[in-house]
Each structure stands twice: as C-alpha cells, then as structure tokens.
Design an enzyme around this catalytic site. Sequence first.
Site, PDB file in Angstrom:
ATOM      1  N   LYS A  81      -9.191 -15.644   8.471  1.00  0.00           N
ATOM      2  CA  LYS A  81      -9.312 -15.117   7.107  1.00  0.00           C
ATOM      3  C   LYS A  81      -9.566 -16.252   6.139  1.00  0.00           C
ATOM      4  CE  LYS A  81      -9.056 -11.047   5.056  1.00  0.00           C
ATOM      5  NZ  LYS A  81      -9.643  -9.812   5.593  1.00  0.00           N
ATOM      6  N   GLY A 182      -4.265   3.582  -4.692  1.00  0.00           N
ATOM      7  CA  GLY A 182      -5.448   2.731  -4.751  1.00  0.00           C
ATOM      8  C   GLY A 182      -6.723   3.540  -4.581  1.00  0.00           C
ATOM      9  N   GLY A 184      -9.958   2.210  -4.918  1.00  0.00           N
ATOM     10  CA  GLY A 184     -11.066   1.262  -4.865  1.00  0.00           C
ATOM     11  C   GLY A 184     -12.106   1.679  -3.843  1.00  0.00           C
ATOM     12  N   VAL A 186     -12.206   1.597  -0.679  1.00  0.00           N
ATOM     13  CA  VAL A 186     -11.703   2.338   0.477  1.00  0.00           C
ATOM     14  C   VAL A 186     -10.945   3.583   0.032  1.00  0.00           C
ATOM     15  CG1 VAL A 186     -10.164   2.268   2.482  1.00  0.00           C
ATOM     16  CG2 VAL A 186     -11.616   0.300   1.947  1.00  0.00           C
TER      17      VAL A 186
END
Length: 348
Positions: A81, A182, A184, A186
């Site tokens: 990452k 959330g 966003g 996704v």
Amino acid sequence: MQTDWGFPDFDDHEGVHLFSDRETGLQAVVAVHSTKLGPAAGGVRFWHYADSAAAITDALRLSRGMSYKNAMAGLPLGGGKGVVLADSARTKTPEMLQAFGRAVESLGGRYITAEDVGISEADMTAIAKATRYVSGLPAEGENVGGDPGPYTAKGVYLGVRAAAQRALGASDMKGVRVAVQGLGSVGGRLAEMLAADGAVLTVADVDAARAQRFADAHGATVAAPDAVLTSEVDIVSPNALGAILDAATIEALRCKAVAGGANNQLATHADGARLHGRGILYAPDYVINAGGIINVALEYLGQGDRAEVDARIGQIPERLVEVWDEAERTGSSHAEVADRLAQRRIGR
C-alpha cells in the site's frame, strides 16, 4: 531479536519505505507486506493525517489487508500500500504525483500502485508518467482497468445479498433494512443498487447534503455519520474509513450482519471475537471488497476482459460462504477464520 519498531501493526512486513521530495513537497510511505504470491499490489491513498506515525500505521494495516485480499481473491499478487501525506489544504500537483511515481519505480516492481481514496484516474495517469508499475489507468470499451470503485461496489453488493440470505434467510433484498455509512464511489453505488432492489435504506455521509440528495431521490432515511452504525436495521454496511468497529460500537450494534466495503473495519483483532460473541454475521472486509483489485490486477497482468472481471467478482459470495461455513464448524469468529485462510495462502 524481534521488534515491532514501535508500531503494533508491523506484521513482519518485508519493507516499509519512506519517501520525501522537497522540490514537489511529496511525503509518502510505501509498505510491502508480502510478495509470497507475486509483486505487492495495492492502491495509493492521498490523505491528511494527524502526524507521520498515523500515516505509517495506516500503510501497515492497509498493506497487510491487501496481502489477505489478493490471496483470498485468488490473485497471483502480494500485498502492499502507498500513502501520500496531504497537507491540511489537500495540496496535490502533477509534479508531486510524478515524484510518487519515481518512488514506486525505485522499488523495481516489488510494489504495483493503483487508485485509492483521494486519488483519481487522472492522478494515476500522472503517476504513470514516472513508473511502469501502475494500474487503474483509464479504460476504453471492454478493456479492464480504470476507476476500481464500481467494481468494488459490485462485489460488496453481492456480498450484502449473501449476508442477507445467510443471516435472514432472505431470497432477495426487498424490505431488508440496510444502514449504509459513506456514499462515496463505493457506498453510493452500493446504495443505489440496494434501493433498486427494494431495500429499506438508512444512509449517512460526512457530506450531509450528499446524504440528503440520495435520500430525496431514493426514499431513504438520513442518519448522522456517527449514529448510522447503531441504527436498528438488519444489515450495517460500513463504506467509509476504517477502525469503526470497536468495543463501544459493537456493543451498541442493533443488526444481524455487518457487510461493507470499508477497509480495516475492525479497530483491533479482538473486535472480530466481539462480533462473534454477539452472534452478528460478519463479512470480512478484504473478502467482500475485492472487486476493485480484481479489476486493476487483471489489467496489470493482461488477463481477460470485463466478462472475466465480472466472473471473478461473482465468486465473492462463495468465498464468504467458505468463511462462514468454517466458522460455524470450528466455533471461531468470522474474522479469525478469514485471517487463517489468508495466512495459509501466503505461507504464514
């Protein structure tokens, strides 16, 4: 002598690389957790952290999650990452992104980067000017690649349906109460698909106006971001940032299942056991949210088209059932079983 270097989330990572570029202002971390199955693949996150230690911790946790995610998705890739530390104004320039690309290139292919929170397809194009080890570039026609968000959302959607069947015995999502945290790239797409299926939605987002617009368009109820997790629903779906399931929130949950796309949902290892102790079905995040990495991995590897990507994403419910079945047989938590399966596959 063994040491965690002062970071509890250090998990025998193969490498943790810190990069600075004074000319562009780049401050970045690349954590390589495992290359047992192949080069370490995982997106780069652009985020404002309280301090550099928080950024390193995030990179450590996220890279370990990518090792497990890629292993459970059956991809010939390890886990890594990238994290780019943003200032308070979120200043981001093409020059800074290219400096990050040079940092990736310097690792010689041990790490392959892609899009994550705070990074766009255009940003990936800028990064690609300085490195070969990049995926998630704009795609045309039936080519794979591009924004991983829709593919992650599709996998999470399939996983939520599988959780509804397992925990509720539901044959479809009509009338199933889902709290989506959330909205966003996704969570927003997930919520739209669930609304189209007739699910009863409670939604929350840090952008209150966005949440209200969604509610107005789809007949959903709006909740505050810090309260939506404890809504009285059938399924809680976290799709924002991680570490939101801790001792306090788990005790306050009023649902039968947790299934969402956020990475690192469990604040600590012990929180998986806490969910299990309450009898709450858990869809381990790195199993359910693998759709995006499946897409960009096949792009990088040059394997298949969108039909192949969709077919592999379609296997996500089967992998969740494998975890849930083994947990039922052994009495272990869903989180522990998933970790054990993933660790076995990466030789740990």
